[in-house]
Scaffold this active site. Structure first.
Site, PDB file in Angstrom:
ATOM      1  N   HIS A  19      59.386  -7.166  99.367  1.00 48.65           N
ATOM      2  CA  HIS A  19      58.724  -7.994 100.418  1.00 48.65           C
ATOM      3  C   HIS A  19      58.652  -7.070 101.606  1.00 48.65           C
ATOM      4  O   HIS A  19      57.394  -7.006 102.405  1.00 48.65           O
ATOM      5  CB  HIS A  19      59.346  -9.382 100.475  1.00 48.65           C
ATOM      6  CG  HIS A  19      59.355 -10.346  99.679  1.00 48.65           C
ATOM      7  ND1 HIS A  19      60.566 -10.801  98.825  1.00 48.65           N
ATOM      8  CD2 HIS A  19      58.374 -10.798  98.665  1.00 48.65           C
ATOM      9  CE1 HIS A  19      60.130 -11.745  98.177  1.00 48.65           C
ATOM     10  NE2 HIS A  19      58.988 -11.536  97.841  1.00 48.65           N
ATOM     11  N   LYS A  43      61.739 -26.820  95.608  1.00 49.40           N
ATOM     12  CA  LYS A  43      62.356 -27.626  94.670  1.00 49.40           C
ATOM     13  C   LYS A  43      62.785 -26.657  93.669  1.00 49.40           C
ATOM     14  O   LYS A  43      63.824 -27.002  92.777  1.00 49.40           O
ATOM     15  CB  LYS A  43      61.498 -28.467  94.110  1.00 49.40           C
ATOM     16  CG  LYS A  43      61.468 -29.889  94.775  1.00 49.40           C
ATOM     17  CD  LYS A  43      60.473 -30.892  94.213  1.00 49.40           C
ATOM     18  CE  LYS A  43      59.295 -31.445  95.017  1.00 49.40           C
ATOM     19  NZ  LYS A  43      57.965 -30.784  94.647  1.00 49.40           N
ATOM     20  N   SER A 130      62.441 -11.368  93.330  1.00 53.16           N
ATOM     21  CA  SER A 130      63.511 -12.065  93.853  1.00 53.16           C
ATOM     22  C   SER A 130      64.402 -12.574  92.519  1.00 53.16           C
ATOM     23  O   SER A 130      65.486 -12.675  92.421  1.00 53.16           O
ATOM     24  CB  SER A 130      62.966 -13.478  94.573  1.00 53.16           C
ATOM     25  OG  SER A 130      62.202 -12.984  95.740  1.00 53.16           O
TER      26      SER A 130
HETATM   27  P1  ADP Z   1      55.333 -16.296  95.029  1.00 56.29           P
HETATM   28  O1  ADP Z   1      56.082 -17.106  94.087  1.00 56.29           O
HETATM   29  O2  ADP Z   1      54.084 -16.720  95.623  1.00 56.29           O
HETATM   30  O3  ADP Z   1      54.910 -15.244  93.872  1.00 56.29           O
HETATM   31  P2  ADP Z   1      57.211 -14.211  95.827  1.00 56.29           P
HETATM   32  O4  ADP Z   1      58.000 -14.486  97.068  1.00 56.29           O
HETATM   33  O5  ADP Z   1      57.911 -14.068  94.508  1.00 56.29           O
HETATM   34  O6  ADP Z   1      56.221 -15.788  95.870  1.00 56.29           O
HETATM   35  O7  ADP Z   1      56.347 -12.875  96.166  1.00 56.29           O
HETATM   36  C1  ADP Z   1      55.516 -13.156  97.419  1.00 56.29           C
HETATM   37  C2  ADP Z   1      54.377 -11.912  97.266  1.00 56.29           C
HETATM   38  O8  ADP Z   1      55.206 -10.688  97.205  1.00 56.29           O
HETATM   39  C3  ADP Z   1      53.572 -11.824  95.966  1.00 56.29           C
HETATM   40  O9  ADP Z   1      52.280 -11.293  96.335  1.00 56.29           O
HETATM   41  C4  ADP Z   1      54.332 -10.874  94.949  1.00 56.29           C
HETATM   42  O10 ADP Z   1      53.519 -10.104  94.329  1.00 56.29           O
HETATM   43  C5  ADP Z   1      54.680  -9.858  96.256  1.00 56.29           C
HETATM   44  N1  ADP Z   1      55.964  -9.142  95.964  1.00 56.29           N
HETATM   45  C6  ADP Z   1      57.231  -9.551  95.569  1.00 56.29           C
HETATM   46  N2  ADP Z   1      58.094  -8.696  95.297  1.00 56.29           N
HETATM   47  C7  ADP Z   1      57.516  -7.348  95.407  1.00 56.29           C
HETATM   48  C8  ADP Z   1      57.494  -5.843  95.065  1.00 56.29           C
HETATM   49  N3  ADP Z   1      58.847  -5.558  94.736  1.00 56.29           N
HETATM   50  N4  ADP Z   1      56.606  -5.128  95.525  1.00 56.29           N
HETATM   51  C9  ADP Z   1      55.368  -5.539  96.079  1.00 56.29           C
HETATM   52  N5  ADP Z   1      55.083  -6.912  96.058  1.00 56.29           N
HETATM   53  C10 ADP Z   1      55.873  -7.567  95.837  1.00 56.29           C
END
Ligand code: ADP
Length: 162
Positions: A19, A43, A130
């Site tokens: 992120h 949740k 995550s």
């Molecule tokens: P969501 O539940 O909305 O997918 P996340 O927190 O999992 O929320 O992800 C938020 C954003 O960050 C998404 O667009 C996801 O693809 C991106 N993202 C998460 N991890 C990575 C990573 N390792 N590299 C690039 N983008 C990521």
């Protein structure tokens, strides 16, 4: 000149270096970036929304071009209310594509003034999510290279450390 504001929405349960990479690179492209934690993801999460916000704030520090916020309800309504025109999302493997494609199309149908832009993950973070970090942490594996120190501490507080 018009300021370009982007919203980077997500669950951030918890925030990872993947992120943070998108946030750093987003700041190179946009004047302002809003990290928006989805309240309706609480949740099914490990951390409460407030815990997620605290970890993000501790990690990103003070930056006048960066705002950390939460939203509830329709994302595009929040984006418009913030005066932003862009939703920023990260893309990893092909498996992200189908879901992101669907949401982006739906958002554009509901609100055509808002565009979704994607940034490809940087090479070291292509496999990082995550969920995988939570799994490794729950098995007491090493997580230093996946998450910043405040998140490492919070995960160790939940699962214990070796
Ligand atoms: P969501 O539940 O909305 O997918 P996340 O927190 O999992 O929320 O992800 C938020 C954003 O960050 C998404 O667009 C996801 O693809 C991106 N993202 C998460 N991890 C990575 C990573 N390792 N590299 C690039 N983008 C990521």
């Amino acid at each position: 000149m018009k300021k370009h504001i982007a919203v980077y929405p997500g669950s951030f349960d918890p925030i990872t270096y993947g992120h943070l990479d998108i946030i750093d690179r987003g700041l190179e492209v946009f004047d302002h970036l809003i990290i928006a934690v989805a309240r309706n993801s609480e949740k099914k999460g490990l951390f409460t929304t407030d815990e997620r916000l605290d970890m993000i704030r501790e990690t990103v520090g003070d930056n006048p071009r960066l705002k950390v916020d939460t939203f509830e309800g329709l994302l595009v309504d929040y984006v418009v209310a913030q005066g932003a025109g862009v939703i920023l999302r990260g893309l990893r493997a092909v498996s992200d594509f189908e879901y992101e494609f669907q949401i982006a199309q739906m958002n554009h149908t509901v609100q055509e003034k808002v565009e979704t832009l994607f940034m490809m993950t940087s090479v070291p973070y292509g496999y990082l999510s995550s969920s995988i970090v939570k799994e490794v942490a729950s098995l007491k594996g090493p997580i230093d290279s996946f998450v910043p120190p405040p998140v490492k501490e919070a995960l160790e507080a939940k699962f214990g450390s070796k």
